[in-house]
Design a protein around this motif. Structure first.
Motif, mmCIF file in Angstrom:
data_model
loop_
_atom_site.group_PDB
_atom_site.id
_atom_site.type_symbol
_atom_site.label_atom_id
_atom_site.label_comp_id
_atom_site.label_asym_id
_atom_site.label_seq_id
_atom_site.Cartn_x
_atom_site.Cartn_y
_atom_site.Cartn_z
ATOM 1 N N GLY A 1 -0.256 0.064 11.984
ATOM 2 C CA GLY A 1 -0.673 1.082 12.932
ATOM 3 C C GLY A 1 0.356 2.165 13.166
ATOM 4 N N LEU A 2 1.651 1.808 13.117
ATOM 5 C CA LEU A 2 2.695 2.789 13.386
ATOM 6 C C LEU A 2 3.098 3.573 12.142
ATOM 7 N N VAL A 3 2.520 3.224 10.996
ATOM 8 C CA VAL A 3 2.728 3.983 9.763
ATOM 9 C C VAL A 3 1.555 4.936 9.524
ATOM 10 N N ARG A 4 0.367 4.496 9.912
ATOM 11 C CA ARG A 4 -0.808 5.342 9.734
ATOM 12 C C ARG A 4 -0.704 6.629 10.556
ATOM 13 N N PRO A 5 -1.464 7.674 10.138
ATOM 14 C CA PRO A 5 -2.407 7.683 9.013
ATOM 15 C C PRO A 5 -1.702 7.906 7.678
ATOM 16 N N LEU A 6 -2.233 7.297 6.639
ATOM 17 C CA LEU A 6 -1.727 7.530 5.288
ATOM 18 C C LEU A 6 -2.489 8.730 4.737
ATOM 19 N N ASP A 7 -2.048 9.894 5.168
ATOM 20 C CA ASP A 7 -2.745 11.143 4.892
ATOM 21 C C ASP A 7 -2.039 11.913 3.778
ATOM 22 N N LYS A 8 -2.520 13.116 3.534
ATOM 23 C CA LYS A 8 -1.974 13.937 2.453
ATOM 24 C C LYS A 8 -0.477 14.173 2.627
ATOM 25 N N GLU A 9 -0.079 14.439 3.867
ATOM 26 C CA GLU A 9 1.321 14.735 4.154
ATOM 27 C C GLU A 9 2.234 13.607 3.678
ATOM 28 N N LEU A 10 1.752 12.370 3.824
ATOM 29 C CA LEU A 10 2.542 11.219 3.399
ATOM 30 C C LEU A 10 2.317 10.893 1.929
ATOM 31 N N LEU A 11 1.066 10.862 1.493
ATOM 32 C CA LEU A 11 0.734 10.381 0.157
ATOM 33 C C LEU A 11 1.311 11.239 -0.968
ATOM 34 N N VAL A 12 1.401 12.557 -0.760
ATOM 35 C CA VAL A 12 1.918 13.408 -1.838
ATOM 36 C C VAL A 12 3.380 13.095 -2.136
ATOM 37 N N ARG A 13 4.034 12.357 -1.258
ATOM 38 C CA ARG A 13 5.426 11.998 -1.475
ATOM 39 C C ARG A 13 5.577 10.608 -2.100
ATOM 40 N N ALA A 14 4.464 9.888 -2.270
ATOM 41 C CA ALA A 14 4.525 8.546 -2.828
ATOM 42 C C ALA A 14 4.871 8.593 -4.317
ATOM 43 N N LYS A 15 5.412 7.501 -4.817
ATOM 44 C CA LYS A 15 5.723 7.399 -6.243
ATOM 45 C C LYS A 15 4.423 7.463 -7.038
ATOM 46 N N GLU A 16 4.252 8.503 -7.775
ATOM 47 C CA GLU A 16 2.991 8.694 -8.495
ATOM 48 C C GLU A 16 2.813 7.609 -9.553
ATOM 49 N N GLY A 17 1.698 6.892 -9.449
ATOM 50 C CA GLY A 17 1.376 5.842 -10.412
ATOM 51 C C GLY A 17 2.241 4.610 -10.292
ATOM 52 N N ASN A 18 3.113 4.572 -9.294
ATOM 53 C CA ASN A 18 4.022 3.432 -9.194
ATOM 54 C C ASN A 18 4.247 3.015 -7.739
ATOM 55 N N SER A 19 3.226 3.181 -6.929
ATOM 56 C CA SER A 19 3.313 2.732 -5.538
ATOM 57 C C SER A 19 1.973 2.126 -5.132
ATOM 58 N N THR A 20 2.040 1.218 -4.185
ATOM 59 C CA THR A 20 0.851 0.487 -3.750
ATOM 60 C C THR A 20 0.770 0.484 -2.236
ATOM 61 N N ILE A 21 -0.429 0.718 -1.727
ATOM 62 C CA ILE A 21 -0.689 0.591 -0.290
ATOM 63 C C ILE A 21 -1.218 -0.814 -0.047
ATOM 64 N N ALA A 22 -0.579 -1.533 0.869
ATOM 65 C CA ALA A 22 -1.008 -2.884 1.221
ATOM 66 C C ALA A 22 -1.820 -2.839 2.504
ATOM 67 N N LEU A 23 -3.133 -3.069 2.375
ATOM 68 C CA LEU A 23 -3.980 -3.142 3.563
ATOM 69 C C LEU A 23 -3.630 -4.409 4.340
ATOM 70 N N LEU A 24 -3.877 -4.403 5.620
ATOM 71 C CA LEU A 24 -3.678 -5.597 6.432
ATOM 72 C C LEU A 24 -5.019 -6.230 6.782
ATOM 73 N N TYR A 25 -6.029 -5.925 5.978
ATOM 74 C CA TYR A 25 -7.363 -6.483 6.208
ATOM 75 C C TYR A 25 -8.120 -6.464 4.892
ATOM 76 N N ASP A 26 -9.338 -6.995 4.919
ATOM 77 C CA ASP A 26 -10.167 -7.049 3.718
ATOM 78 C C ASP A 26 -10.605 -5.643 3.321
ATOM 79 N N ALA A 27 -10.827 -5.443 2.032
ATOM 80 C CA ALA A 27 -11.136 -4.108 1.521
ATOM 81 C C ALA A 27 -12.385 -3.512 2.165
#
Length: 302
Positions: free
Chosen positions: A126-152
């Motif tokens: 909750g304190l990391v969200r939202p995983l929005d454009k501002e955050l995601l464009v900085r992620a390791k492209e093709g080499n990072s994973t988002i771990a949900l804390l619930y079922d898909a």
């Protein structure tokens, strides 16, 4: 008066103990058991998570114990506690598990996005969200994973920009809560019993109607039966409800994602209650559209 003061003191003391060192040690023990059972190996991985309160405060310590090389932990003031309190609790868990604070970088009431390119796993706390454009464009492209804390299937709009994740090659991993080795979803049954007890129903010898056609209803009905209910009827047939209305102790509304209205004009409860709210059973509400004011105006116990 003294009886009330004594009772309040006892209750407050018991509540205080929920966050004591003994409780924290048990949280660590439970987490360690799951790390071993699942053979969780986070060796050399850098992880972004939250610094939160309660059991969530153990997350950075558990990640490090499972082999993570570094943890970025974001804290902020929230309805669950202050950022300062969160940092204090997280650091206590680190101390109890023998993990060095040098392996954790904290952020307080801000989102240092320059840390995102350094991480391999982003937890959608909750304190990391939202995983929005501002955050995601900085992620390791093709080499990072988002771990949900619930079922898909529980993924919520606004939590994660899924389309952008696809475009950027950021993977998303959900939890299979029905996996036999986890047994997470079955715990909804315990949750159902707890809600009923908190609402003032004994469950034992009670007659209950579970309004649901899905898995939530299945596990909650089974748990109520195991706990000693005299009768548990699972249905979404209003005719069935009408037939047993006068003998029911409560109706448990737990149809996940239901589009049916429970209250208001043409709502399920209006059709059932009519002008006889004095004999209408209690209502426990887990999911579905519900107008509590409407219920209170009609003398219904929700």
């Amino acid at each position: 008066m003294w009886n009330t003061l004594w009772r309040n003191t006892v209750v407050n003391n018991l509540l205080d103990q929920s966050n004591n060192t003994a409780s924290k040690r048990r949280t660590i023990k439970v987490a360690d058991n799951w790390v071993t059972k699942l053979n969780l190996n986070l060796s050399s991985l850098c992880i972004l998570t939250e610094a939160a309160t309660g059991a969530y405060a153990a997350i950075p310590a558990v990640l490090l114990k499972a082999g993570a090389s570094h943890v970025y932990a974001w804290a902020r003031d929230s309805e669950y506690g202050s950022a300062d309190r969160a940092l204090s609790e997280v650091k206590e868990y680190l101390s109890l598990t023998g993990q060095s604070e040098s392996h954790v970088t904290f952020a307080v009431n801000n989102r240092p996005l320059e840390q995102v390119p350094k991480v391999d796993i982003i937890m959608n706390n909750g304190l990391v969200r939202p995983l929005d454009k501002e955050l995601l464009v900085r992620a390791k492209e093709g080499n990072s994973t988002i771990a949900l804390l619930y079922d898909a299937w529980e993924i919520r709009d606004g939590d994660i920009d899924i389309d952008l994740c696809k475009k950027l090659g950021v993977k998303i991993a959900g939890v299979n809560e029905n996996d036999a080795s986890l047994g997470i979803f079955d715990l909804c049954g315990q949750l159902g019993v707890k809600i009923a007890l908190n609402a003032g129903y004994e469950v034992v010898s009670n007659r209950v109607l579970v309004w649901s056609e899905d898995q939530f209803g299945d596990v909650i009905a089974a748990a109520l039966n195991r706990f000693g209910a005299a009768e548990v009827i699972q249905t979404t047939d209003k005719a069935v409800v009408s037939e047993c209305m006068e003998v029911l102790d409560f109706i448990f509304l737990c149809e996940y994602g239901s589009q049916k209205k429970f209250t208001g004009e043409k709502g399920i409860i209006e059709d059932l209650a009519g002008n006889s709210s004095e004999r209408f059973p209690g209502i426990i509400h887990l999911y579905g559209e519900m107008d509590y004011t409407w219920c209170c105006e009609r003398g219904l116990n929700v």
